[in-house]
Motif scaffolding. Structure first.
Motif, PDB file in Angstrom:
ATOM      1  N   TYR A 140       0.853  -1.186  -0.076  1.00  0.00           N
ATOM      2  CA  TYR A 140       0.021   0.163  -0.105  1.00  0.00           C
ATOM      3  C   TYR A 140       0.817   1.191  -0.030  1.00  0.00           C
ATOM      4  N   LEU A 141       0.365   2.233  -0.738  1.00  0.00           N
ATOM      5  CA  LEU A 141       0.979   3.679  -0.344  1.00  0.00           C
ATOM      6  C   LEU A 141       0.049   4.528  -0.016  1.00  0.00           C
ATOM      7  N   GLN A 142      -0.098   5.121   1.251  1.00  0.00           N
ATOM      8  CA  GLN A 142      -0.706   5.822   1.782  1.00  0.00           C
ATOM      9  C   GLN A 142      -0.076   7.209   1.545  1.00  0.00           C
ATOM     10  N   MET A 143      -0.847   8.466   0.773  1.00  0.00           N
ATOM     11  CA  MET A 143      -0.370   9.521   0.293  1.00  0.00           C
ATOM     12  C   MET A 143      -1.248  10.520   0.937  1.00  0.00           C
ATOM     13  N   ASN A 144      -0.574  11.356   1.579  1.00  0.00           N
ATOM     14  CA  ASN A 144      -1.363  12.600   2.444  1.00  0.00           C
ATOM     15  C   ASN A 144      -0.779  13.797   1.893  1.00  0.00           C
ATOM     16  N   MET A 145      -1.544  14.960   2.201  1.00  0.00           N
ATOM     17  CA  MET A 145      -0.979  16.388   1.590  1.00  0.00           C
ATOM     18  C   MET A 145      -0.484  16.333   0.165  1.00  0.00           C
ATOM     19  N   LEU A 146      -1.395  15.499  -0.614  1.00  0.00           N
ATOM     20  CA  LEU A 146      -0.896  15.653  -2.074  1.00  0.00           C
ATOM     21  C   LEU A 146      -0.944  16.899  -2.811  1.00  0.00           C
ATOM     22  N   LYS A 147       0.078  17.247  -3.492  1.00  0.00           N
ATOM     23  CA  LYS A 147       0.272  18.379  -4.105  1.00  0.00           C
ATOM     24  C   LYS A 147      -0.018  18.080  -5.757  1.00  0.00           C
ATOM     25  N   PRO A 148      -0.094  19.347  -6.478  1.00  0.00           N
ATOM     26  CA  PRO A 148      -0.157  19.083  -7.979  1.00  0.00           C
ATOM     27  C   PRO A 148       1.044  18.467  -8.494  1.00  0.00           C
ATOM     28  N   ASP A 149       2.054  18.704  -8.011  1.00  0.00           N
ATOM     29  CA  ASP A 149       3.591  17.994  -8.420  1.00  0.00           C
ATOM     30  C   ASP A 149       3.466  16.674  -8.306  1.00  0.00           C
ATOM     31  N   ASP A 150       2.669  15.860  -7.524  1.00  0.00           N
ATOM     32  CA  ASP A 150       2.510  14.550  -7.390  1.00  0.00           C
ATOM     33  C   ASP A 150       1.666  13.747  -8.406  1.00  0.00           C
ATOM     34  N   THR A 151       1.259  14.664  -9.313  1.00  0.00           N
ATOM     35  CA  THR A 151       0.375  14.176 -10.375  1.00  0.00           C
ATOM     36  C   THR A 151       1.243  13.087 -11.246  1.00  0.00           C
ATOM     37  N   ALA A 152       0.815  11.920 -11.718  1.00  0.00           N
ATOM     38  CA  ALA A 152       1.811  10.820 -12.367  1.00  0.00           C
ATOM     39  C   ALA A 152       1.018   9.605 -12.330  1.00  0.00           C
ATOM     40  N   VAL A 153       1.559   9.010 -13.272  1.00  0.00           N
ATOM     41  CA  VAL A 153       1.149   7.528 -13.429  1.00  0.00           C
ATOM     42  C   VAL A 153       1.806   6.560 -12.376  1.00  0.00           C
ATOM     43  N   TYR A 154       1.320   5.897 -11.332  1.00  0.00           N
ATOM     44  CA  TYR A 154       1.902   5.281 -10.069  1.00  0.00           C
ATOM     45  C   TYR A 154       2.217   3.883 -10.500  1.00  0.00           C
ATOM     46  N   TYR A 155       3.195   3.085 -10.625  1.00  0.00           N
ATOM     47  CA  TYR A 155       3.631   2.167 -11.101  1.00  0.00           C
ATOM     48  C   TYR A 155       4.182   1.097  -9.915  1.00  0.00           C
ATOM     49  N   CYS A 156       3.384   0.011  -9.597  1.00  0.00           N
ATOM     50  CA  CYS A 156       4.010  -0.970  -8.774  1.00  0.00           C
ATOM     51  C   CYS A 156       5.066  -1.883  -9.435  1.00  0.00           C
ATOM     52  N   PHE A 157       6.138  -2.275  -8.676  1.00  0.00           N
ATOM     53  CA  PHE A 157       7.437  -3.017  -8.960  1.00  0.00           C
ATOM     54  C   PHE A 157       7.687  -4.056  -7.984  1.00  0.00           C
ATOM     55  N   VAL A 158       7.793  -5.191  -8.442  1.00  0.00           N
ATOM     56  CA  VAL A 158       7.933  -6.408  -7.624  1.00  0.00           C
ATOM     57  C   VAL A 158       9.226  -7.248  -8.179  1.00  0.00           C
ATOM     58  N   ASP A 159      10.047  -7.239  -7.216  1.00  0.00           N
ATOM     59  CA  ASP A 159      11.473  -7.853  -7.259  1.00  0.00           C
ATOM     60  C   ASP A 159      11.562  -9.131  -6.658  1.00  0.00           C
ATOM     61  N   PHE A 160      12.068 -10.157  -7.451  1.00  0.00           N
ATOM     62  CA  PHE A 160      12.424 -11.491  -6.684  1.00  0.00           C
ATOM     63  C   PHE A 160      13.866 -11.648  -6.845  1.00  0.00           C
ATOM     64  N   TRP A 161      14.527 -11.043  -5.791  1.00  0.00           N
ATOM     65  CA  TRP A 161      16.013 -11.016  -5.425  1.00  0.00           C
ATOM     66  C   TRP A 161      16.884 -10.882  -7.004  1.00  0.00           C
ATOM     67  N   ASP A 162      16.505  -9.975  -7.726  1.00  0.00           N
ATOM     68  CA  ASP A 162      16.733  -9.726  -9.091  1.00  0.00           C
ATOM     69  C   ASP A 162      16.886 -10.706 -10.063  1.00  0.00           C
ATOM     70  N   THR A 163      16.186 -11.807  -9.797  1.00  0.00           N
ATOM     71  CA  THR A 163      16.232 -13.027 -10.885  1.00  0.00           C
ATOM     72  C   THR A 163      14.995 -12.597 -11.612  1.00  0.00           C
ATOM     73  N   GLN A 164      13.896 -12.149 -11.215  1.00  0.00           N
ATOM     74  CA  GLN A 164      12.758 -11.730 -11.806  1.00  0.00           C
ATOM     75  C   GLN A 164      12.263 -10.363 -11.531  1.00  0.00           C
ATOM     76  N   LYS A 165      11.798  -9.768 -12.383  1.00  0.00           N
ATOM     77  CA  LYS A 165      11.317  -8.211 -11.879  1.00  0.00           C
ATOM     78  C   LYS A 165      10.055  -8.206 -12.799  1.00  0.00           C
ATOM     79  N   PHE A 166       8.962  -7.585 -11.994  1.00  0.00           N
ATOM     80  CA  PHE A 166       7.405  -7.420 -12.622  1.00  0.00           C
ATOM     81  C   PHE A 166       7.231  -6.100 -12.435  1.00  0.00           C
TER      82      PHE A 166
END
Length: 116
Positions: free
Chosen positions: A79-105
């Motif tokens: 989860y990412l709890q985002m408070n006090m958001l600003k216009p500069d936070d506008t973006a597409v947010y991506y989740c990244f999952v790492d398996f000890w550098d052997t696989q990444k999604f």
């Protein structure tokens, strides 16, 4: 194979809050770390927050004091709890999952828009 799905994006006003969720499903027994990145229009993707298998967290400087990263006990949802958001936070947010550098999604991304 692993599927990564983000949710929780949306449009808020300056100072508002949002909570993003990222669910990793499939063969997720050995995740070493999960992270949130964001990409603003015309810019490269940047790291926002990260949590490893021990629960250690890192928040990028622009988000410190406003964003919090957590995960569930099964370690397959972040989860990412985002408070006090600003216009500069506008973006597409991506989740990244790492398996000890052997696989990444990556997930497909979720749009966060903050109006002034």
């Amino acid at each position: 194979q692993v599927e990564v799905v983000e949710s929780g994006g949306g449009s808020v006003q300056n100072g508002g809050s949002l909570t993003l969720s990222c669910v990793a499903s499939g063969s997720v027994a050995d995740i070493s770390a999960m992270a949130w990145y964001r990409q603003k229009p015309g810019l490269e993707r940047e790291l926002v927050a990260r949590i490893n298998d021990k629960g250690d967290t890192m928040i990028a400087v622009p988000a410190q004091g406003r964003f919090t990263v957590t995960r569930n006990s099964a370690k397959d949802t972040m989860y990412l709890q985002m408070n006090m958001l600003k216009p500069d936070d506008t973006a597409v947010y991506y989740c990244f999952v790492d398996f000890w550098d052997t696989q990444k999604f990556w997930g497909q991304g979720t749009q966060v828009s903050v109006s002034s």
